[in-house]
Design a protein around this motif. Structure first.
Motif, PDB file in Angstrom:
ATOM      1  N   GLN A  89       0.819  -1.216   0.000  1.00 25.64           N
ATOM      2  CA  GLN A  89       0.000   0.000   0.000  1.00 25.64           C
ATOM      3  C   GLN A  89       0.853   1.266   0.000  1.00 25.64           C
ATOM      4  OE1 GLN A  89      -3.266  -0.147  -0.581  1.00 25.64           O
ATOM      5  NE2 GLN A  89      -2.844  -2.333  -0.722  1.00 25.64           N
ATOM      6  N   LYS A  90       2.083   1.158   0.517  1.00 25.57           N
ATOM      7  CA  LYS A  90       2.968   2.331   0.608  1.00 25.57           C
ATOM      8  C   LYS A  90       3.802   2.550  -0.649  1.00 25.57           C
ATOM      9  CE  LYS A  90       3.917   1.248   5.304  1.00 25.57           C
ATOM     10  NZ  LYS A  90       4.994   0.969   6.235  1.00 25.57           N
ATOM     11  N   VAL A  91       4.041   1.491  -1.422  1.00 23.36           N
ATOM     12  CA  VAL A  91       4.914   1.596  -2.595  1.00 23.36           C
ATOM     13  C   VAL A  91       4.234   2.422  -3.678  1.00 23.36           C
ATOM     14  CG1 VAL A  91       6.017   0.285  -4.456  1.00 23.36           C
ATOM     15  CG2 VAL A  91       6.078  -0.574  -2.136  1.00 23.36           C
ATOM     16  N   ASP A  92       5.004   3.287  -4.300  1.00 22.16           N
ATOM     17  CA  ASP A  92       4.499   4.088  -5.411  1.00 22.16           C
ATOM     18  C   ASP A  92       4.248   3.160  -6.604  1.00 22.16           C
ATOM     19  OD1 ASP A  92       3.878   5.978  -7.309  1.00 22.16           O
ATOM     20  OD2 ASP A  92       5.950   6.618  -7.599  1.00 22.16           O
ATOM     21  N   LYS A  93       2.988   3.000  -6.960  1.00 19.91           N
ATOM     22  CA  LYS A  93       2.633   2.078  -8.041  1.00 19.91           C
ATOM     23  C   LYS A  93       2.269   2.826  -9.327  1.00 19.91           C
ATOM     24  CE  LYS A  93       0.361  -0.689  -4.698  1.00 19.91           C
ATOM     25  NZ  LYS A  93      -0.136   0.175  -3.821  1.00 19.91           N
ATOM     26  N   THR A  94       2.804   4.026  -9.491  1.00 19.36           N
ATOM     27  CA  THR A  94       2.447   4.790 -10.677  1.00 19.36           C
ATOM     28  C   THR A  94       2.994   4.183 -11.953  1.00 19.36           C
ATOM     29  OG1 THR A  94       4.338   6.236 -10.296  1.00 19.36           O
ATOM     30  CG2 THR A  94       2.216   6.971  -9.439  1.00 19.36           C
ATOM     31  N   SER A  95       4.117   3.462 -11.859  1.00 17.41           N
ATOM     32  CA  SER A  95       4.686   2.920 -13.087  1.00 17.41           C
ATOM     33  C   SER A  95       4.476   1.416 -13.244  1.00 17.41           C
ATOM     34  CB  SER A  95       6.178   3.252 -13.165  1.00 17.41           C
ATOM     35  OG  SER A  95       6.838   2.808 -12.013  1.00 17.41           O
ATOM     36  N   TYR A  96       4.405   0.672 -12.142  1.00 11.44           N
ATOM     37  CA  TYR A  96       4.286  -0.780 -12.228  1.00 11.44           C
ATOM     38  C   TYR A  96       3.220  -1.302 -11.272  1.00 11.44           C
ATOM     39  CZ  TYR A  96       9.014  -0.391 -14.218  1.00 11.44           C
ATOM     40  OH  TYR A  96      10.100  -0.056 -14.970  1.00 11.44           O
ATOM     41  N   SER A  97       2.557  -2.358 -11.697  1.00  9.88           N
ATOM     42  CA  SER A  97       1.696  -3.105 -10.781  1.00  9.88           C
ATOM     43  C   SER A  97       2.593  -3.981  -9.932  1.00  9.88           C
ATOM     44  CB  SER A  97       0.729  -4.003 -11.557  1.00  9.88           C
ATOM     45  OG  SER A  97      -0.127  -3.220 -12.342  1.00  9.88           O
ATOM     46  N   GLU A 158      20.799 -14.382 -17.759  1.00 15.63           N
ATOM     47  CA  GLU A 158      19.556 -15.008 -18.227  1.00 15.63           C
ATOM     48  C   GLU A 158      19.390 -14.681 -19.697  1.00 15.63           C
ATOM     49  OE1 GLU A 158      17.295 -17.065 -16.866  1.00 15.63           O
ATOM     50  OE2 GLU A 158      18.517 -17.165 -15.073  1.00 15.63           O
ATOM     51  N   ASP A 159      19.368 -15.710 -20.540  1.00 16.33           N
ATOM     52  CA  ASP A 159      19.286 -15.495 -21.983  1.00 16.33           C
ATOM     53  C   ASP A 159      18.019 -14.767 -22.416  1.00 16.33           C
ATOM     54  OD1 ASP A 159      21.724 -16.751 -22.336  1.00 16.33           O
ATOM     55  OD2 ASP A 159      20.830 -18.717 -22.712  1.00 16.33           O
ATOM     56  N   GLU A 160      16.924 -14.957 -21.663  1.00 15.68           N
ATOM     57  CA  GLU A 160      15.651 -14.341 -22.040  1.00 15.68           C
ATOM     58  C   GLU A 160      15.646 -12.826 -21.878  1.00 15.68           C
ATOM     59  OE1 GLU A 160      12.079 -16.013 -20.298  1.00 15.68           O
ATOM     60  OE2 GLU A 160      13.164 -17.869 -19.942  1.00 15.68           O
ATOM     61  N   ARG A 161      16.559 -12.303 -21.084  1.00 18.08           N
ATOM     62  CA  ARG A 161      16.508 -10.884 -20.734  1.00 18.08           C
ATOM     63  C   ARG A 161      17.758 -10.156 -21.200  1.00 18.08           C
ATOM     64  NH1 ARG A 161      12.771  -9.929 -16.186  1.00 18.08           N
ATOM     65  NH2 ARG A 161      13.512  -7.798 -16.320  1.00 18.08           N
ATOM     66  N   GLU A 162      17.547  -8.974 -21.766  1.00 10.98           N
ATOM     67  CA  GLU A 162      18.676  -8.136 -22.153  1.00 10.98           C
ATOM     68  C   GLU A 162      18.731  -6.861 -21.330  1.00 10.98           C
ATOM     69  OE1 GLU A 162      19.213  -7.594 -26.328  1.00 10.98           O
ATOM     70  OE2 GLU A 162      18.696  -9.675 -26.762  1.00 10.98           O
ATOM     71  N   ASP A 163      17.681  -6.623 -20.536  1.00 14.83           N
ATOM     72  CA  ASP A 163      17.672  -5.426 -19.700  1.00 14.83           C
ATOM     73  C   ASP A 163      18.400  -5.704 -18.387  1.00 14.83           C
ATOM     74  OD1 ASP A 163      15.674  -7.238 -18.891  1.00 14.83           O
ATOM     75  OD2 ASP A 163      14.593  -5.669 -17.844  1.00 14.83           O
ATOM     76  N   ARG A 164      18.543  -4.707 -17.578  1.00 16.94           N
ATOM     77  CA  ARG A 164      19.167  -4.852 -16.262  1.00 16.94           C
ATOM     78  C   ARG A 164      18.092  -4.593 -15.220  1.00 16.94           C
ATOM     79  NH1 ARG A 164      24.931  -5.359 -16.322  1.00 16.94           N
ATOM     80  NH2 ARG A 164      25.686  -4.831 -18.372  1.00 16.94           N
ATOM     81  N   LEU A 165      17.598  -5.653 -14.640  1.00 21.04           N
ATOM     82  CA  LEU A 165      16.509  -5.600 -13.672  1.00 21.04           C
ATOM     83  C   LEU A 165      16.945  -4.845 -12.415  1.00 21.04           C
ATOM     84  CD1 LEU A 165      13.666  -6.704 -12.797  1.00 21.04           C
ATOM     85  CD2 LEU A 165      14.901  -8.620 -11.805  1.00 21.04           C
ATOM     86  N   PRO A 166      16.278  -3.729 -12.077  1.00 20.68           N
ATOM     87  CA  PRO A 166      16.596  -3.066 -10.815  1.00 20.68           C
ATOM     88  C   PRO A 166      16.151  -3.935  -9.624  1.00 20.68           C
ATOM     89  CG  PRO A 166      15.337  -1.622 -12.271  1.00 20.68           C
ATOM     90  CD  PRO A 166      15.298  -3.005 -12.863  1.00 20.68           C
ATOM     91  N   VAL A 167      17.039  -4.077  -8.654  1.00 16.79           N
ATOM     92  CA  VAL A 167      16.727  -4.799  -7.426  1.00 16.79           C
ATOM     93  C   VAL A 167      16.780  -3.776  -6.304  1.00 16.79           C
ATOM     94  CG1 VAL A 167      17.437  -6.657  -5.863  1.00 16.79           C
ATOM     95  CG2 VAL A 167      17.719  -6.936  -8.342  1.00 16.79           C
ATOM     96  N   LEU A 168      15.628  -3.551  -5.665  1.00 12.68           N
ATOM     97  CA  LEU A 168      15.477  -2.490  -4.666  1.00 12.68           C
ATOM     98  C   LEU A 168      15.148  -3.063  -3.301  1.00 12.68           C
ATOM     99  CD1 LEU A 168      13.128  -0.398  -6.937  1.00 12.68           C
ATOM    100  CD2 LEU A 168      15.562   0.023  -6.602  1.00 12.68           C
ATOM    101  N   ASP A 169      15.736  -2.494  -2.264  1.00 14.20           N
ATOM    102  CA  ASP A 169      15.352  -2.936  -0.918  1.00 14.20           C
ATOM    103  C   ASP A 169      14.060  -2.234  -0.506  1.00 14.20           C
ATOM    104  OD1 ASP A 169      15.986  -0.364   0.000  1.00 14.20           O
ATOM    105  OD2 ASP A 169      17.738  -1.013   1.145  1.00 14.20           O
ATOM    106  N   HIS A 170      13.600  -2.492   0.698  1.00 15.93           N
ATOM    107  CA  HIS A 170      12.310  -1.968   1.156  1.00 15.93           C
ATOM    108  C   HIS A 170      12.294  -0.447   1.285  1.00 15.93           C
ATOM    109  CE1 HIS A 170      14.744  -2.537   4.735  1.00 15.93           C
ATOM    110  NE2 HIS A 170      14.004  -1.621   5.321  1.00 15.93           N
ATOM    111  N   THR A 171      13.471   0.195   1.212  1.00 18.24           N
ATOM    112  CA  THR A 171      13.524   1.654   1.275  1.00 18.24           C
ATOM    113  C   THR A 171      13.593   2.264  -0.117  1.00 18.24           C
ATOM    114  OG1 THR A 171      15.939   1.808   1.425  1.00 18.24           O
ATOM    115  CG2 THR A 171      14.727   1.543   3.502  1.00 18.24           C
ATOM    116  N   GLY A 172      13.641   1.436  -1.143  1.00 25.25           N
ATOM    117  CA  GLY A 172      13.715   1.923  -2.508  1.00 25.25           C
ATOM    118  C   GLY A 172      15.134   2.141  -3.002  1.00 25.25           C
ATOM    119  N   ARG A 173      16.114   1.689  -2.234  1.00 19.13           N
ATOM    120  CA  ARG A 173      17.524   1.804  -2.646  1.00 19.13           C
ATOM    121  C   ARG A 173      18.013   0.501  -3.218  1.00 19.13           C
ATOM    122  NH1 ARG A 173      19.839   3.648   2.763  1.00 19.13           N
ATOM    123  NH2 ARG A 173      17.801   4.120   3.468  1.00 19.13           N
TER     124      ARG A 173
END
Length: 173
Positions: A89-97, A158-173
């Motif tokens: 409920q606290k996470v900003d969901k403006t860009s992703y579900s 991972e062969d399926e992915r060419e992007d760099r997945l952001p991994v964020l902790d609970h503070t958004g860092r």
């Protein structure tokens, strides 16, 4: 859980009806259009479980359930899910579900831990654009696998992915 890089192999070893269940649920997630984030969280393990095992002076979930029937669900699973829902409920969901895996319930179909992890690892690999780590994720067996998968994607192992997945902790860092 022997899933670290073998979920496809494990999936193939499942009976056809179990494979179909997984594919149906994966298809449902795919039908949600738009980009998704995923919240890695403890569900059946985590700090609550280890504190509870210490409290009751037992070493396994089986011993805990023998000593205190229902304790795993009431004192670990449900509070872990409630914490994740509050965080969602606290996470900003403006860009992703945000996918909160603890909310998904496969108990009536008697899903195994491996079946859940196959679903989540496949979802992370194929559909997730951000991986969030709920506080205490590192005490979760599944959380550790999800984190490693996120790092593997980020490092382009991972062969399926060419992007760099952001991994964020609970503070958004």
């Amino acid at each position: 859980m022997g899933l670290w890089r073998r979920e496809d192999e494990l999936f193939q070893s499942l009976p056809r009806d179990r494979q179909a269940n997984l594919e149906i649920v994966a298809g449902a997630y795919k039908s949600v259009t738009g980009d998704k984030a995923y919240l890695s969280m403890p569900i059946t393990t985590g700090r609550r479980l280890y504190d509870l095992l210490d409290l009751y002076e037992v070493k396994t979930v089986a011993e805990l359930e023998q000593k205190m029937p229902g304790a795993l669900r009431e004192e670990v699973i449900l509070p872990n899910i409630a914490e994740a829902e509050a965080f969602a409920q606290k996470v900003d969901k403006t860009s992703y579900s945000l996918v909160v895996p603890g909310i998904f319930e496969g108990r009536k179909q008697r899903w195994t831990q491996d079946e859940y992890m196959i679903l989540w690892l496949r979802l992370i690999t194929s559909q997730v654009k951000e991986l969030w780590l709920l506080d205490g994720w590192e005490y979760s067996s599944g959380g550790a696998m999800e984190y490693v998968r996120g790092i593997m994607i980020q490092m382009r192992f991972e062969d399926e992915r060419e992007d760099r997945l952001p991994v964020l902790d609970h503070t958004g860092r």
